[in-house]
Design an enzyme around this catalytic site. Structure first.
Site, PDB file in Angstrom:
ATOM      1  N   HIS A   1       0.854  -1.197   0.000  1.00  0.00           N
ATOM      2  CA  HIS A   1       0.000   0.000   0.000  1.00  0.00           C
ATOM      3  C   HIS A   1       0.886   1.241   0.000  1.00  0.00           C
ATOM      4  O   HIS A   1       1.851   1.325   0.756  1.00  0.00           O
ATOM      5  CB  HIS A   1      -0.898  -0.009   1.242  1.00  0.00           C
ATOM      6  CG  HIS A   1      -1.811   1.166   1.356  1.00  0.00           C
ATOM      7  ND1 HIS A   1      -2.782   1.460   0.418  1.00  0.00           N
ATOM      8  CD2 HIS A   1      -1.908   2.141   2.318  1.00  0.00           C
ATOM      9  CE1 HIS A   1      -3.447   2.545   0.799  1.00  0.00           C
ATOM     10  NE2 HIS A   1      -2.927   2.977   1.940  1.00  0.00           N
TER      11      HIS A   1
ATOM     12  N   CYS B   1      -4.011   3.575  -4.725  1.00  0.00           N
ATOM     13  CA  CYS B   1      -3.283   4.209  -3.619  1.00  0.00           C
ATOM     14  C   CYS B   1      -2.068   4.990  -4.115  1.00  0.00           C
ATOM     15  O   CYS B   1      -1.761   6.076  -3.598  1.00  0.00           O
ATOM     16  CB  CYS B   1      -2.874   3.185  -2.567  1.00  0.00           C
ATOM     17  SG  CYS B   1      -1.912   1.791  -3.193  1.00  0.00           S
TER      18      CYS B   1
ATOM     19  N   ASP C   1      -2.650   9.039   4.052  1.00  0.00           N
ATOM     20  CA  ASP C   1      -2.986   7.665   3.678  1.00  0.00           C
ATOM     21  C   ASP C   1      -4.422   7.702   3.172  1.00  0.00           C
ATOM     22  O   ASP C   1      -5.327   8.134   3.892  1.00  0.00           O
ATOM     23  CB  ASP C   1      -2.851   6.755   4.899  1.00  0.00           C
ATOM     24  CG  ASP C   1      -3.209   5.299   4.617  1.00  0.00           C
ATOM     25  OD1 ASP C   1      -3.785   5.012   3.546  1.00  0.00           O
ATOM     26  OD2 ASP C   1      -2.929   4.450   5.482  1.00  0.00           O
TER      27      ASP C   1
END
Length: 302
Positions: free
Chosen positions: A182, A244, A199
């Protein structure tokens, strides 16, 4: 003209090249052509084999290359950079033409995960737009502990001496040597002691990434006697498993444009909107969605 790197497109002349690049390319062409005449047995394909009269005139130089390579390349400027005469270019100008003038080729599938190389190729050209910015790289979470990693023993004083005020890093949650899981982003305003962490899943940084945050906090405390201003995104807005890396790049690009952190994280892009950014960041334009204006606010519509 989305094949051009950020802020490289000249709409009036429909080109990604600037005049200095074209002058050096013309000189390279002339050198190469002169060598050909000294070695007539070698197999060269030039079309019009006249030397180019060198002058700082963009329209003129573009026409000279079109006259010579139009049958081979048409209007494809990337094709022009693949011609043999480009081998006569050296140094920074060659690197700028080959690696800074055009957007990179990205993943062919619209939801393919971004690699370290993909992310670096998106972000590094922004150093040319913002001379006081340095992209540290797409790195593992424990980068500050790995001697071959750019965050290892990072020298903030040296960066400031070099005129760098802003740095950004895109971390992977996995550590060095692991496959990757990620991507998340960190943006630092060194002079003003501000650090922003984002994030797209709305989570706090992992303990490994916290080490890098703490090292900047310690540096700033030693230098100024003050604590840093630290913010992280608490909103989870990623609804897929593929974007992401794109979210992380977009966060940094929008921070560089001057958009406030709170505005970015509270007005996040949807899947379709963030996926559309692939058509801005990569010249092969793999997304089926029209690019959103916030993919690159300072380059919107260019």
């Amino acid at each position: 003209m989305n094949i051009c790197g950020p802020q490289r497109y000249d709409k009036e002349n429909n080109t990604c090249f600037n005049v200095d690049q074209l002058v050096e390319m013309a000189k390279a062409y002339n050198r190469y052509l002169s060598k050909t005449k000294l070695n007539p047995s070698r197999n060269y394909h030039f079309g019009d084999a006249d030397l180019i009269n060198i002058k700082s005139d963009k329209k003129y130089l573009l026409k000279q290359f079109k006259d010579r390579f139009g049958k081979i390349c048409g209007s494809d400027e990337i094709c022009l950079t693949h011609q043999a005469f480009m081998g006569e270019l050296v140094g920074e100008m060659k690197d700028d033409i080959l690696f800074g003038t055009f957007r990179s080729e990205g993943p062919s599938k619209s939801t393919e995960w971004l690699s370290t190389i993909d992310i670096n190729q998106i972000m590094v050209p922004y150093e040319n737009i913002y001379p006081n910015f340095k992209f540290i790289g797409a790195v593992p979470a424990d980068c500050d502990q790995v001697s071959v990693c750019p965050l290892y023993n990072i020298n903030y004083d040296k960066l400031m001496d070099e005129g760098i005020n802003y740095i950004a890093t895109i971390f992977n949650h996995d550590r060095y040597g692991q496959p990757g899981s990620h991507w998340v982003a960190m943006f630092v305003d060194i002079n003003n002691g501000k650090l922003y962490y984002c994030d797209s899943n709305g989570k706090e940084p992992t303990k490994y990434i916290e080490n890098s945050i703490e090292k900047f906090a310690q540096f700033y405390k030693r230098k100024t006697g003050n604590d840093i201003i630290y913010k992280y995104n608490k909103n989870s807005y990623q609804k897929d498993g593929s974007e992401c890396g794109v979210y992380s790049c977009n966060f940094i690009i929008r921070m560089l444009s001057g958009e406030p952190f709170d505005n970015i994280v509270s007005n996040s892009l949807s899947f379709q909107e963030i996926n559309s950014c692939r058509n801005v960041y990569f010249r092969n334009q793999p997304s089926k969605f029209k690019p959103h204006k916030l993919c690159d606010p300072t380059n919107s519509g260019k």
